[in-house]
Scaffold this motif. Structure first.
Motif, PDB file in Angstrom:
ATOM      1  N   PRO A   3       0.713  -1.152   0.043  1.00 45.40           N
ATOM      2  CA  PRO A   3       0.057   0.137   0.142  1.00 45.40           C
ATOM      3  C   PRO A   3       1.061   1.199  -0.074  1.00 45.40           C
ATOM      4  O   PRO A   3       0.565   2.313  -0.737  1.00 45.40           O
ATOM      5  N   PHE A  25     -10.366   1.379   1.057  1.00 44.46           N
ATOM      6  CA  PHE A  25      -9.222   1.831   1.516  1.00 44.46           C
ATOM      7  C   PHE A  25      -8.893   2.082   2.910  1.00 44.46           C
ATOM      8  O   PHE A  25      -7.855   2.488   3.506  1.00 44.46           O
ATOM      9  N   GLU A  28      -6.054   1.188   5.206  1.00 46.03           N
ATOM     10  CA  GLU A  28      -4.572   1.536   5.070  1.00 46.03           C
ATOM     11  C   GLU A  28      -4.859   3.119   4.883  1.00 46.03           C
ATOM     12  O   GLU A  28      -5.096   3.654   4.178  1.00 46.03           O
ATOM     13  N   ALA A  69      -2.292  -7.084   0.969  1.00 44.77           N
ATOM     14  CA  ALA A  69      -3.570  -6.757   0.572  1.00 44.77           C
ATOM     15  C   ALA A  69      -4.744  -8.040   0.553  1.00 44.77           C
ATOM     16  O   ALA A  69      -5.825  -7.875   0.695  1.00 44.77           O
TER      17      ALA A  69
END
Length: 84
Positions: A3, A25, A28, A69
Motif C-alpha cells: 500500500p 481503502f 490503509e 492486500a
C-alpha cells in the motif's frame, strides 16, 4: 507492491485521480488519505462527460494482489461473516 508503494506511485506520477472501483481503502491510512483528498476516486468527469469504471472481484483476486492486500481482504471477509 504494498500500500505505501502504491500511495507513492499515485502521488509521484500524476496529479490526475487514480481510478479504482469497489475497493475499500479505510484499513490503509496512506491510501485512505488519498481517497479522502480525491486522489483515488471511483469515477471522474472527462471533458464534461462522466467516466465510469466498473470493477469486479473474482475468486482469483488473491492471485492478482500482494499478500498483504489479500490478507486484508480475508480479514474483512471474516469480520463480515461473523456479523451475519
Amino acid at each position: 507492491m504494498g500500500p505505501d508503494l502504491l500511495a507513492r506511485f499515485i502521488t509521484e506520477t500524476t496529479t490526475a485521480p487514480f481510478i479504482s472501483a469497489n475497493l475499500d481503502f479505510s484499513a490503509e491510512p496512506t491510501l485512505a488519505a488519498l481517497a479522502e483528498q480525491g486522489r483515488i476516486a471511483p469515477s471522474v468527469v472527462v471533458e464534461r462527460r462522466p467516466l465510469l469504471l466498473a470493477g469486479a472481484a473474482t475468486v482469483l483476486l488473491g492471485l492478482l494482489l500482494t499478500a498483504s492486500a489479500y490478507l486484508l481482504l480475508l480479514r474483512r471477509q471474516r469480520r463480515q461473516q461473523l456479523t451475519i
